[in-house]
Design a protein around this motif. Structure first.
Motif, PDB file in Angstrom:
ATOM      1  N   ASP A  18       0.765  -1.023  -0.053  1.00 45.13           N
ATOM      2  CA  ASP A  18       0.127  -0.009   0.099  1.00 45.13           C
ATOM      3  C   ASP A  18       0.822   1.273   0.030  1.00 45.13           C
ATOM      4  O   ASP A  18       0.430   2.403  -0.673  1.00 45.13           O
ATOM      5  CB  ASP A  18      -0.937   0.024   1.300  1.00 45.13           C
ATOM      6  CG  ASP A  18      -2.214  -0.728   1.012  1.00 45.13           C
ATOM      7  OD1 ASP A  18      -2.680  -1.154  -0.100  1.00 45.13           O
ATOM      8  OD2 ASP A  18      -2.832  -1.485   1.890  1.00 45.13           O
ATOM      9  N   ARG A  25     -10.411  -2.173   6.701  1.00 37.93           N
ATOM     10  CA  ARG A  25     -10.456  -3.707   6.703  1.00 37.93           C
ATOM     11  C   ARG A  25     -11.907  -4.095   6.286  1.00 37.93           C
ATOM     12  O   ARG A  25     -12.087  -5.045   5.372  1.00 37.93           O
ATOM     13  CB  ARG A  25     -10.160  -4.222   7.967  1.00 37.93           C
ATOM     14  CG  ARG A  25      -8.664  -4.310   8.138  1.00 37.93           C
ATOM     15  CD  ARG A  25      -8.124  -5.291   9.082  1.00 37.93           C
ATOM     16  NE  ARG A  25      -8.290  -4.467  10.496  1.00 37.93           N
ATOM     17  CZ  ARG A  25      -9.186  -4.910  11.364  1.00 37.93           C
ATOM     18  NH1 ARG A  25     -10.211  -5.770  11.310  1.00 37.93           N
ATOM     19  NH2 ARG A  25      -9.250  -4.185  12.566  1.00 37.93           N
ATOM     20  N   ARG A  76     -12.614  -3.324   2.839  1.00 37.80           N
ATOM     21  CA  ARG A  76     -12.034  -3.983   1.683  1.00 37.80           C
ATOM     22  C   ARG A  76     -12.677  -5.434   1.585  1.00 37.80           C
ATOM     23  O   ARG A  76     -12.901  -5.994   0.495  1.00 37.80           O
ATOM     24  CB  ARG A  76     -10.620  -4.496   2.219  1.00 37.80           C
ATOM     25  CG  ARG A  76      -9.552  -3.191   2.223  1.00 37.80           C
ATOM     26  CD  ARG A  76      -8.228  -3.903   2.120  1.00 37.80           C
ATOM     27  NE  ARG A  76      -7.899  -4.583   3.246  1.00 37.80           N
ATOM     28  CZ  ARG A  76      -7.299  -3.947   4.381  1.00 37.80           C
ATOM     29  NH1 ARG A  76      -7.351  -2.593   4.374  1.00 37.80           N
ATOM     30  NH2 ARG A  76      -6.985  -4.427   5.498  1.00 37.80           N
ATOM     31  N   THR A 101     -11.833  -7.017  -2.050  1.00 38.17           N
ATOM     32  CA  THR A 101     -10.267  -6.585  -2.341  1.00 38.17           C
ATOM     33  C   THR A 101      -9.447  -7.101  -1.195  1.00 38.17           C
ATOM     34  O   THR A 101      -9.815  -7.206   0.038  1.00 38.17           O
ATOM     35  CB  THR A 101     -10.358  -5.404  -2.475  1.00 38.17           C
ATOM     36  OG1 THR A 101     -10.497  -4.174  -1.538  1.00 38.17           O
ATOM     37  CG2 THR A 101     -11.170  -4.823  -3.959  1.00 38.17           C
ATOM     38  N   ASN A 131      -6.077  -5.532  -0.582  1.00 39.62           N
ATOM     39  CA  ASN A 131      -5.647  -4.166   0.072  1.00 39.62           C
ATOM     40  C   ASN A 131      -6.197  -2.773  -0.314  1.00 39.62           C
ATOM     41  O   ASN A 131      -7.301  -2.809  -0.869  1.00 39.62           O
ATOM     42  CB  ASN A 131      -4.108  -4.348  -0.496  1.00 39.62           C
ATOM     43  CG  ASN A 131      -4.038  -3.869  -1.926  1.00 39.62           C
ATOM     44  OD1 ASN A 131      -4.720  -3.787  -2.540  1.00 39.62           O
ATOM     45  ND2 ASN A 131      -2.650  -3.829  -2.418  1.00 39.62           N
ATOM     46  N   ARG A 132      -5.667  -1.740   0.350  1.00 42.03           N
ATOM     47  CA  ARG A 132      -6.203  -0.602   0.452  1.00 42.03           C
ATOM     48  C   ARG A 132      -6.143   0.051  -1.108  1.00 42.03           C
ATOM     49  O   ARG A 132      -7.364   0.643  -1.659  1.00 42.03           O
ATOM     50  CB  ARG A 132      -5.366   0.468   1.109  1.00 42.03           C
ATOM     51  CG  ARG A 132      -5.339   1.913   0.930  1.00 42.03           C
ATOM     52  CD  ARG A 132      -4.579   2.680   1.754  1.00 42.03           C
ATOM     53  NE  ARG A 132      -4.187   3.899   1.309  1.00 42.03           N
ATOM     54  CZ  ARG A 132      -3.907   5.019   1.763  1.00 42.03           C
ATOM     55  NH1 ARG A 132      -3.717   4.949   3.393  1.00 42.03           N
ATOM     56  NH2 ARG A 132      -3.583   6.267   1.441  1.00 42.03           N
ATOM     57  N   ALA A 150      -9.231  -1.778  -3.127  1.00 41.37           N
ATOM     58  CA  ALA A 150     -10.181  -1.137  -2.508  1.00 41.37           C
ATOM     59  C   ALA A 150     -10.709   0.217  -3.085  1.00 41.37           C
ATOM     60  O   ALA A 150     -11.807   0.520  -3.452  1.00 41.37           O
ATOM     61  CB  ALA A 150     -10.199  -0.945  -1.105  1.00 41.37           C
TER      62      ALA A 150
END
Length: 246
Positions: free
Chosen positions: A67, A221, A224, A229, A231-232, A235
């Motif tokens: 990320d 979290r 996501r 998804t 990861n950030r 997302a």
């Protein structure tokens, strides 16, 4: 391609076909790629030169990149200096990142992108340029700290990458999106994603929202999970594509 390679390729394409979210696709790809040292995956279509950060993120189809690296990459406009992206735009054949050494030697900006990627464990990789039926160009990359890819597997990974991108496009299509329906995000989850879309760090998001970094992590979290998804970065890309943030 050997019979064993063919069987392995068919097995992963079946897994991708059964995928119901980009996270499922990433999991299948990394399970297969781990034997060659691949730990990360990224795929997307190519945005127009000069696109904003949000516009670039909207083109991401699949992301399991660190990320912090993704935040730096899109905030600093590295996409337009990335030698791998330049190769993708030329729509040539698949290539190992080690084949970009000459490009980097002649371009300081390209060299900086690759050197900084290495700081995040992305020192080696394999990229597949793809020409889409609608005229768009896409790229699919697997990467890791140390990669050993037998020449015989390049064709198999090219086929797998093509199949994965096609499935990602299918999942992102209006018809499929309508069938799946956009997830219901809470106002705080949406706010956290909006700040993330603007390139804010976890600390900056926490300060803007008046909560702890742990609180930000909790909201992200949950978002996501709802978006399917891993990861950030992905997302945010999904949220932009679904019109949940801008």
């Amino acid at each position: 391609m050997s019979r064993r390679s063919l069987d392995q390729t068919l097995e992963i394409t079946r897994s991708i076909d059964r995928a119901r979210s980009p996270a499922d696709i990433a999991e299948a790809l990394l399970f297969t790629g781990a034997r060659f040292g691949f730990e990360r995956v990224l795929a997307g279509t190519m945005p127009a030169p000069g696109s904003t950060r949000s516009q670039q993120l909207a083109h991401v189809l699949l992301a399991d990149w660190p990320d912090e690296w993704a935040r730096r990459y899109f905030s600093h406009g590295y996409l337009f200096a990335d030698p791998a992206i330049r190769r993708v735009r030329a729509v040539g054949g698949p290539f190992l990142w080690s084949e970009l050494e000459l490009d980097c030697a002649e371009d300081a900006a390209a060299r900086r992108v690759m050197n900084e990627a290495g700081e995040f464990g992305l020192r080696a990789g394999f990229t597949v340029p793809l020409a889409m039926l609608d005229g768009a160009v896409a790229g699919f990359s697997l990467a890791g700290e140390r990669v050993e890819l037998p020449p015989a597997m390049r064709g198999a990974l090219t086929l797998i990458g093509s199949y994965a991108v096609a499935r990602c496009v299918q999942l992102a299509s209006p018809v499929d999106a309508a069938r799946r329906r956009p997830p219901r995000l809470s106002p705080r989850e949406t706010e956290a994603l909006q700040w993330a879309a603007e390139g804010r760090t976890e600390g900056e998001i926490a300060e803007a929202m008046g909560i702890s970094e742990h609180g930000v992590d909790k909201h992200m979290r949950v978002a996501r999970r709802k978006l399917g998804t891993r990861n950030r970065t992905h997302a945010v890309a999904e949220a932009i594509r679904l019109g949940l943030v801008r």
